[in-house]
Design a protein around this motif. Structure first.
Motif, short mmCIF file in Angstrom:
data_model
loop_
_atom_site.label_atom_id
_atom_site.label_comp_id
_atom_site.label_asym_id
_atom_site.label_seq_id
_atom_site.Cartn_x
_atom_site.Cartn_y
_atom_site.Cartn_z
N PHE A 106 0.69 -1.27 0.21
CA PHE A 106 -0.18 0.15 -0.04
C PHE A 106 0.88 1.25 0.19
CE2 PHE A 106 -1.44 3.30 2.81
CZ PHE A 106 -2.55 3.89 2.04
N LEU A 107 1.86 1.25 0.95
CA LEU A 107 2.58 2.39 0.98
C LEU A 107 3.59 2.81 -0.49
CD1 LEU A 107 4.46 1.93 4.52
CD2 LEU A 107 2.67 3.46 3.91
N LYS A 108 3.73 1.87 -0.96
CA LYS A 108 4.51 1.96 -2.51
C LYS A 108 3.39 2.46 -3.36
CE LYS A 108 8.21 -1.29 -1.81
NZ LYS A 108 8.68 -2.70 -2.11
N ALA A 109 2.08 2.36 -3.24
CA ALA A 109 0.94 2.64 -4.24
C ALA A 109 0.76 4.16 -4.01
CB ALA A 109 -0.11 1.85 -4.04
N LEU A 110 1.59 4.77 -3.27
CA LEU A 110 1.44 6.28 -2.97
C LEU A 110 2.48 7.29 -3.68
CD1 LEU A 110 0.75 6.27 1.04
CD2 LEU A 110 -0.95 6.23 -0.71
N THR A 111 2.96 6.78 -4.52
CA THR A 111 3.90 7.34 -5.44
C THR A 111 3.04 8.12 -6.44
OG1 THR A 111 5.82 5.90 -5.15
CG2 THR A 111 5.99 7.41 -6.99
N GLY A 112 3.43 9.49 -6.88
CA GLY A 112 2.67 10.38 -7.55
C GLY A 112 2.96 10.30 -9.07
N ALA A 113 1.89 10.37 -9.92
CA ALA A 113 2.12 10.09 -11.44
C ALA A 113 3.10 11.14 -12.01
CB ALA A 113 0.87 10.09 -11.98
N ASN A 114 3.25 12.17 -11.34
CA ASN A 114 3.93 13.39 -12.12
C ASN A 114 5.20 13.29 -11.40
OD1 ASN A 114 2.92 14.25 -9.36
ND2 ASN A 114 3.10 16.50 -10.00
N VAL A 115 5.77 12.55 -10.85
CA VAL A 115 7.12 12.54 -10.14
C VAL A 115 8.40 12.73 -11.30
CG1 VAL A 115 8.94 11.05 -9.09
CG2 VAL A 115 6.66 11.34 -7.91
N GLY A 116 7.96 11.85 -12.36
CA GLY A 116 8.97 12.00 -13.36
C GLY A 116 8.88 13.50 -14.00
N ARG A 117 8.15 14.34 -14.18
CA ARG A 117 7.91 15.52 -14.79
C ARG A 117 8.71 16.39 -13.90
NH1 ARG A 117 1.76 16.76 -15.90
NH2 ARG A 117 3.11 18.72 -16.99
N LEU A 118 8.47 16.31 -12.54
CA LEU A 118 9.24 17.23 -11.37
C LEU A 118 10.56 17.11 -11.37
CD1 LEU A 118 6.63 17.10 -8.64
CD2 LEU A 118 6.90 19.11 -10.01
N VAL A 119 10.99 15.69 -11.65
CA VAL A 119 12.18 15.37 -11.74
C VAL A 119 12.99 16.01 -13.02
CG1 VAL A 119 14.26 13.60 -11.69
CG2 VAL A 119 12.28 13.53 -10.05
N SER A 120 12.15 15.75 -14.16
CA SER A 120 12.82 16.25 -15.22
C SER A 120 13.06 17.78 -15.13
CB SER A 120 12.04 15.83 -16.53
OG SER A 120 12.52 16.27 -17.74
N ASP A 121 11.98 18.46 -14.74
CA ASP A 121 12.21 19.82 -14.57
C ASP A 121 13.61 20.38 -13.80
OD1 ASP A 121 10.77 22.81 -14.67
OD2 ASP A 121 11.46 22.22 -12.65
N ALA A 122 13.73 19.64 -12.74
CA ALA A 122 14.67 19.87 -11.96
C ALA A 122 16.04 19.74 -12.60
CB ALA A 122 14.81 18.99 -10.89
N PHE A 123 16.28 18.45 -13.49
CA PHE A 123 17.18 18.07 -14.22
C PHE A 123 17.49 19.47 -15.09
CE2 PHE A 123 16.96 13.28 -14.21
CZ PHE A 123 17.35 13.37 -12.76
N ALA A 124 16.68 20.11 -15.72
CA ALA A 124 16.80 21.41 -16.57
C ALA A 124 17.21 22.52 -15.95
CB ALA A 124 15.51 21.55 -17.35
N ALA A 125 17.26 22.47 -14.61
CA ALA A 125 17.53 23.67 -14.01
C ALA A 125 19.01 24.05 -14.03
CB ALA A 125 17.34 23.95 -12.43
N PRO A 126 19.58 25.39 -14.02
CA PRO A 126 20.99 25.59 -14.05
C PRO A 126 21.50 25.52 -12.28
CG PRO A 126 19.77 27.80 -13.83
CD PRO A 126 18.50 26.62 -14.02
N VAL A 127 22.85 24.98 -12.25
CA VAL A 127 23.06 24.73 -11.06
C VAL A 127 24.08 25.83 -10.30
CG1 VAL A 127 23.08 22.12 -11.49
CG2 VAL A 127 25.18 23.59 -11.89
N GLY A 128 24.39 26.83 -11.08
CA GLY A 128 25.25 27.92 -10.54
C GLY A 128 26.67 27.73 -10.61
N ASP A 129 27.46 28.23 -11.41
CA ASP A 129 28.79 28.00 -11.43
C ASP A 129 29.63 29.17 -10.50
OD1 ASP A 129 29.27 25.81 -13.13
OD2 ASP A 129 28.74 27.18 -14.77
N ALA A 130 30.54 28.70 -9.64
CA ALA A 130 31.56 29.65 -9.04
C ALA A 130 32.07 30.61 -9.97
CB ALA A 130 32.35 28.90 -8.21
N PRO A 131 32.29 31.90 -9.47
CA PRO A 131 32.65 32.91 -10.05
C PRO A 131 34.41 32.24 -10.46
CG PRO A 131 32.57 33.63 -7.85
CD PRO A 131 31.97 32.14 -8.01
N ALA A 132 34.72 32.98 -11.68
CA ALA A 132 36.03 32.61 -12.03
C ALA A 132 36.91 33.33 -11.15
CB ALA A 132 36.38 32.92 -13.38
N ARG A 133 38.44 32.78 -10.99
CA ARG A 133 39.16 33.49 -10.07
C ARG A 133 40.42 33.76 -10.64
NH1 ARG A 133 37.82 33.18 -4.85
NH2 ARG A 133 36.27 31.66 -4.10
#
Length: 627
Positions: free
Chosen positions: A600-627
């Motif tokens: 039952f607990l494993k049946a609580l995984t949402g259908a849109n998890v993949g879309r939220l993760v894919s959106d996160a993969f597309a986000a910029p991660v922020g590069d440290a400034p050049a020194r």
């Protein structure tokens, strides 16, 4: 699928003019390759860094952002100056690109996917008109090769800095500018996500290798599926998954970072139209959701520069593909490996939480955001002002806060932006939701249905993890003592530590020998540390069970590795202590009932998890400034 551009920046940063015409010193790019290059697609090109942006002028004197010329094609980017006479400098770059151009004429399908960009680093002499004449002398055929300059040296410098190019004027012995520059030639291969994938110096700049690398990137993108070539379930777990590592026959199933490409989602829809099974999202009136706030908050959430040493973002503890938690560690680790005493909780549906942090010491996401930013063992910023000043001086944040909030970054608006993004991480429409709320009898298997009957009946889980008639958060928004914290505080430390040194190989190490490589774990008294009320000892908030199968390990200290361990802990009635929650009692579940409850607990995984993760993969991660 969209075409892919090829941006070519030729940075001629350094070969001395005096050696220019000596044929003995001609670079490999002028001759045939002395070896057989690797076949395209048989190797990979990892991301090196993000391509820098800046203001440029086309040969028609049109003002553009450099990033406007990227994204639709692969790009070869080069820096030159028109008067350069070093045969192994700017002329080499343009000659190699000429060779590529001749190949593109024979392969029109490839020409549609490439763009060559050549930018002058001498804007004083190389005006747009000069670059147009310069380009006419090199470009033959109908393919995309653009010759660019900048308005002045001030406009050019941030671009040079972004690509870490050191261009210097050459002066004679009387201090007069000779009209030449000292620089090292480099050409940059940039993908359609504006990531630098290779950098070619004089010794490696050759038309055959460049074309091979272009074809390799195209082959990786073409199936649309560098992700789909990898099973979806592997993208929703640690990239270097150590499952079954304890077994001697362990084999790695690691997934390269470059395969974790994402697609941006319309996040505001997950907040304004929550998936099936979730109620309307509570949003503060003083921080209503807008796309600008959400986009800004997403950028902040994944930006490593928000930590003291530019290495650590919110997403390093709350990892999207690991349930916005961390599946690989019981308790979190902060900047420079500093120990955190509690497990990183999942952020799915966190916008509904009335208590935040495991002990529930905060009650709004806007306030909660500053805890990790300032904690010495998390992101380690020394002050609020330090964070604000860092954001204010980052060029890529220019205007974003003004567009989202009508004012510059402040303590308030930083918290509001981060909260806005987190309020979109809503995931439901699970198999359970489609069965229970959607009335689809075939949406849930029989084992999980029996598990739900146990959940609301014999096991009594729903006393704390509540289920309503039209929606379910699976949390009562209260704190309880289950005995986990008590056990950790009261148990005697073992004399030895069981340490795994290789797959299937364990050794017992005297605990004294480990004292120098780990800090002493501080005691944890739960909400008592905040309230100072003895009745609150070892009391922690009730977490939501939605997407719980994605967020192992469990409990505030990550001490239970699997859902089965969690169910068996509750089946024993927790651990007796003076403040044990009244609902804690032995459940007398059979092994079969434990299995059904886990189903039952494993049946609580949402259908849109993949879309939220894919959106996160597309986000910029922020590069440290050049020194």
């Amino acid at each position: 699928m969209g075409t892919i551009g090829f941006l070519c920046f030729l940075f001629n940063l350094g070969a001395p003019i005096s050696q220019a015409q000596d044929a003995k010193h001609l670079a490999p790019g002028y001759t045939a390759l002395p070896f057989e290059p690797a076949k395209p697609g048989t190797y990979t090109l990892p991301i090196i860094t993000q391509a820098a942006n800046g203001d440029v002028l086309t040969s028609n004197n049109q003002s553009k952002h450099l990033h406007d010329l990227m994204g639709d094609k692969l790009v070869l980017l080069s820096f030159i100056y028109a008067a350069c006479s070093d045969v192994n400098g700017c002329p080499l770059a343009t000659q190699v690109l000429q060779k590529i151009g001749r190949q593109l004429q024979k392969q029109p399908e490839l020409a549609d996917k490439l763009r060559l960009l050549t930018l002058s680093f001498n804007p004083t002499q190389d005006t747009p008109e000069m670059m147009r004449h310069y380009g006419e002398g090199f470009k033959t055929g109908d393919f995309d090769w653009q010759f660019l300059t900048t308005r002045d040296g001030t406009t050019l410098q941030p671009i040079l800095d972004g690509y870490q190019q050191n261009v210097q004027k050459v002066y004679d012995d009387k201090g007069r500018f000779t009209g030449t520059f000292s620089h090292l030639l480099r050409v940059y291969l940039i993908d359609k996500d504006k990531n630098v994938r290779n950098i070619y110096s004089v010794d490696f700049l050759h038309a055959d290798t460049l074309i091979g690398d272009v074809l390799t990137l195209l082959a990786a993108v073409k199936p649309q599926a560098a992700p789909s070539a990898v099973p979806t379930d592997m993208l929703l777990q640690p990239g270097d998954n150590k499952q079954n590592y304890q077994q001697a026959d362990y084999q790695t199933r690691s997934v390269a970072l470059e395969q974790r490409r994402g697609q941006p989602a319309k996040l505001i829809d997950f907040a304004l139209k929550p998936p099936l099974g979730l109620p309307a999202l509570p949003v503060p009136k003083d921080n209503l959701l807008t796309p600008a706030k959400i986009t800004l908050g997403r950028k902040l959430f994944f930006d490593r520069r928000l930590s003291l040493n530019n290495t650590f973002s919110c997403a390093i503890c709350h990892i999207p593909e690991q349930g916005f938690a961390n599946n690989e560690m019981e308790t979190a680790v902060g900047v420079e490996g500093r120990s955190v005493r509690r497990n990183a909780p999942s952020l799915y549906n966190v916008g509904y939480a009335q208590l935040l942090f495991h002990d529930g010491r905060e009650n709004t996401l806007e306030q909660q955001a500053w805890g990790p930013l300032l904690a010495h063992n998390e992101m380690a910023n020394p002050s609020i002002g330090y964070v604000i000043d860092k954001i204010k001086t980052a060029a890529d944040y220019s205007g974003l806060f003004e567009a989202a909030f009508g004012k510059a970054p402040t303590m308030e608006t930083i918290g509001q932006a981060l909260a806005s993004y987190q309020r979109t991480l809503n995931s439901a429409d699970s198999p359970f939701d489609r069965w229970y709320f959607g009335k689809r009898s075939d949406a849930l298997d029989e084992s999980a249905k029996r598990g739900f009957a146990l959940f609301t009946g014999k096991a009594g889980c729903s006393h704390c993890h509540s289920v309503g008639e039209k929606s379910a958060l699976f949390a009562d928004q209260k704190r309880h003592n289950t005995g986990i914290g008590y056990t950790e505080s009261m148990q005697k430390a073992p004399d030895t530590q069981h340490v795994q040194v290789a797959p299937g190989v364990f050794v017992d190490v005297d605990i004294r020998h480990l004292s120098g490589v780990r800090g002493e774990k501080p005691n944890d008294l739960g909400y008592y540390e905040i309230s100072q009320n003895p009745a609150d000892r070892w009391a922690y908030k009730t977490p939501s069970l939605r997407n719980v199968a994605l967020s192992a390990p469990y409990m505030h200290d990550g001490s239970l590795a699997t859902l089965e361990e969690v169910v068996r802990f509750y089946n024993r009635g927790g651990v007796a202590n003076d403040n044990l929650a009244p609902a804690m009692r032995p459940l007398a579940l059979t092994d079969g009932e434990v299995t059904e409850l886990v189903a039952f607990l494993k049946a609580l995984t949402g259908a849109n998890v993949g879309r939220l993760v894919s959106d996160a993969f597309a986000a910029p991660v922020g590069d440290a400034p050049a020194r």
